[in-house]
Design a protein around this motif. Structure first.
Motif, PDB file in Angstrom:
ATOM      1  N   VAL A  74       0.839  -1.196   0.000  1.00 15.88           N
ATOM      2  CA  VAL A  74       0.000   0.000   0.000  1.00 15.88           C
ATOM      3  C   VAL A  74       0.876   1.249   0.000  1.00 15.88           C
ATOM      4  N   GLN A  75       0.476   2.243  -0.770  1.00 15.43           N
ATOM      5  CA  GLN A  75       1.050   3.582  -0.671  1.00 15.43           C
ATOM      6  C   GLN A  75       0.149   4.410   0.243  1.00 15.43           C
ATOM      7  N   TYR A  76       0.754   5.061   1.222  1.00 20.51           N
ATOM      8  CA  TYR A  76       0.037   5.959   2.124  1.00 20.51           C
ATOM      9  C   TYR A  76       0.394   7.389   1.706  1.00 20.51           C
ATOM     10  N   VAL A  77      -0.605   8.159   1.293  1.00 16.13           N
ATOM     11  CA  VAL A  77      -0.330   9.449   0.673  1.00 16.13           C
ATOM     12  C   VAL A  77      -1.103  10.568   1.377  1.00 16.13           C
ATOM     13  N   ASP A  98       2.707  15.972  -2.846  1.00 12.37           N
ATOM     14  CA  ASP A  98       2.234  14.722  -2.261  1.00 12.37           C
ATOM     15  C   ASP A  98       3.327  14.144  -1.379  1.00 12.37           C
ATOM     16  N   ILE A  99       2.963  13.825  -0.143  1.00 13.04           N
ATOM     17  CA  ILE A  99       3.877  13.129   0.766  1.00 13.04           C
ATOM     18  C   ILE A  99       3.523  11.652   0.697  1.00 13.04           C
ATOM     19  N   ILE A 100       4.422  10.849   0.164  1.00 14.10           N
ATOM     20  CA  ILE A 100       4.154   9.442  -0.123  1.00 14.10           C
ATOM     21  C   ILE A 100       5.007   8.559   0.783  1.00 14.10           C
ATOM     22  N   CYS A 101       4.364   7.630   1.470  1.00 12.95           N
ATOM     23  CA  CYS A 101       5.074   6.719   2.366  1.00 12.95           C
ATOM     24  C   CYS A 101       4.730   5.269   2.027  1.00 12.95           C
ATOM     25  N   THR A 102       5.742   4.410   2.063  1.00 14.10           N
ATOM     26  CA  THR A 102       5.551   2.975   1.873  1.00 14.10           C
ATOM     27  C   THR A 102       6.315   2.232   2.966  1.00 14.10           C
ATOM     28  N   ILE A 109       9.985   2.225   7.013  1.00  6.97           N
ATOM     29  CA  ILE A 109       9.219   3.161   6.198  1.00  6.97           C
ATOM     30  C   ILE A 109      10.136   3.910   5.246  1.00  6.97           C
ATOM     31  N   SER A 110       9.599   4.288   4.093  1.00  3.01           N
ATOM     32  CA  SER A 110      10.261   5.197   3.165  1.00  3.01           C
ATOM     33  C   SER A 110       9.258   6.282   2.817  1.00  3.01           C
ATOM     34  N   CYS A 111       9.642   7.553   3.003  1.00  4.85           N
ATOM     35  CA  CYS A 111       8.740   8.669   2.748  1.00  4.85           C
ATOM     36  C   CYS A 111       9.420   9.702   1.861  1.00  4.85           C
ATOM     37  N   TRP A 112       8.651  10.206   0.898  1.00  4.69           N
ATOM     38  CA  TRP A 112       9.105  11.251   0.003  1.00  4.69           C
ATOM     39  C   TRP A 112       8.207  12.472   0.161  1.00  4.69           C
ATOM     40  N   ALA A 113       8.808  13.663   0.224  1.00  5.67           N
ATOM     41  CA  ALA A 113       8.087  14.933   0.196  1.00  5.67           C
ATOM     42  C   ALA A 113       8.844  15.831  -0.767  1.00  5.67           C
ATOM     43  N   GLY A 114       8.532  15.709  -2.052  1.00  2.00           N
ATOM     44  CA  GLY A 114       9.331  16.387  -3.057  1.00  2.00           C
ATOM     45  C   GLY A 114      10.723  15.790  -3.087  1.00  2.00           C
ATOM     46  N   SER A 115      11.744  16.616  -2.922  1.00  3.44           N
ATOM     47  CA  SER A 115      13.124  16.131  -2.914  1.00  3.44           C
ATOM     48  C   SER A 115      13.558  15.609  -1.555  1.00  3.44           C
TER      49      SER A 115
END
Length: 241
Positions: A74-77, A98-102, A109-115
């Protein structure tokens, strides 16, 4: 993000100054409840007192236990968009992120918020922080913060259903199709929502229950590059078919 992924969520907006907002969605139907790890229960957002950071909380998994886990499928966004006002002309610049966490099977956990990017075990209270310190994340089991007087709600719903025939027979509806209640009836229904079904203090149906929380603190400059005054926030979960 693949358009074929299944999504569900809630939304709200808050001022980009020191404001807060919240949304909740509990006791879903069978489709959403079938995979509690993807079932969004709450979304909270608020800014720090100095207005430099935005705090976001995405809760999933109603009635989670110590053995409950975030899904590795699941992607948690958390979706954000800043703008100058609620109603703006088409084509007006907006700032979106979009802040995307897997998660992997081990719950890292791995989370992205832009760069900005963080990865690792975020279950400790201190969470994990990106190298620039503009993104901080915690993920783990927490007490369900939502208060809901379920018995009072059921009693109120039963009273409304009981009055339906009389309302229909006497055409007691306004132009919008809503029941035109007299002040006394309206007050009775509101008071019932505030009390237990048989009277007395309201009881929190979610007392003692837990959820899985993803807590994100992000530098406001990442969400509001246009220096807008309004920030809209909504959340979704995306599961591979």
């Amino acid at each position: 993000m693949k358009s074929s992924w299944l999504l569900a969520g809630g939304a709200f907006a808050l001022l980009a100054t020191s404001q807060s907002a919240r949304a909740a969605d509990h006791l879903d139907g069978p489709a959403a409840s079938a995979d509690p790890s993807a079932d969004v229960t709450d979304l909270f957002a608020w800014t720090d007192a100095d207005g430099t950071h935005v705090n976001l909380v995405l809760n999933v998994f109603p009635a989670a236990t110590t053995s409950s886990k975030f899904s590795n499928n699941v992607q948690y966004v958390i979706h954000t968009q800043s703008r100058a006002a609620f109603a703006i002309p088409a084509g007006t610049p907006r700032s979106t992120l979009d802040i995307i966490c897997t998660f992997n099977a081990a719950q890292a956990i791995s989370c992205w918020a832009g760069s900005e990017y963080v990865t690792g075990d975020a279950s400790a209270s201190a969470g994990i922080t990106s190298s620039s310190r503009k993104l901080k994340v915690f993920a783990g089991l927490r007490d369900d913060p939502f208060f809901f007087n379920l018995d009072g709600f059921k009693a109120t719903a039963a009273a409304v259903r009981g009055a339906k025939a009389s309302l229909v027979a006497n055409n007691k509806f306004d132009a919008a199709g809503c029941p035109a209640l007299d002040p006394g009836t309206a007050t009775t229904l509101v008071n019932q929502l505030k009390t237990a079904s048989g009277g007395g203090p309201p009881q929190d149906h979610f007392n003692g229950l837990n959820v899985l929380s993803i807590v994100v603190q992000v530098d406001k400059s990442l969400l509001n590059s246009g220096n807008n005054t309004l920030l809209s926030v909504w959340a979704s979960t995306h599961r591979a078919p």
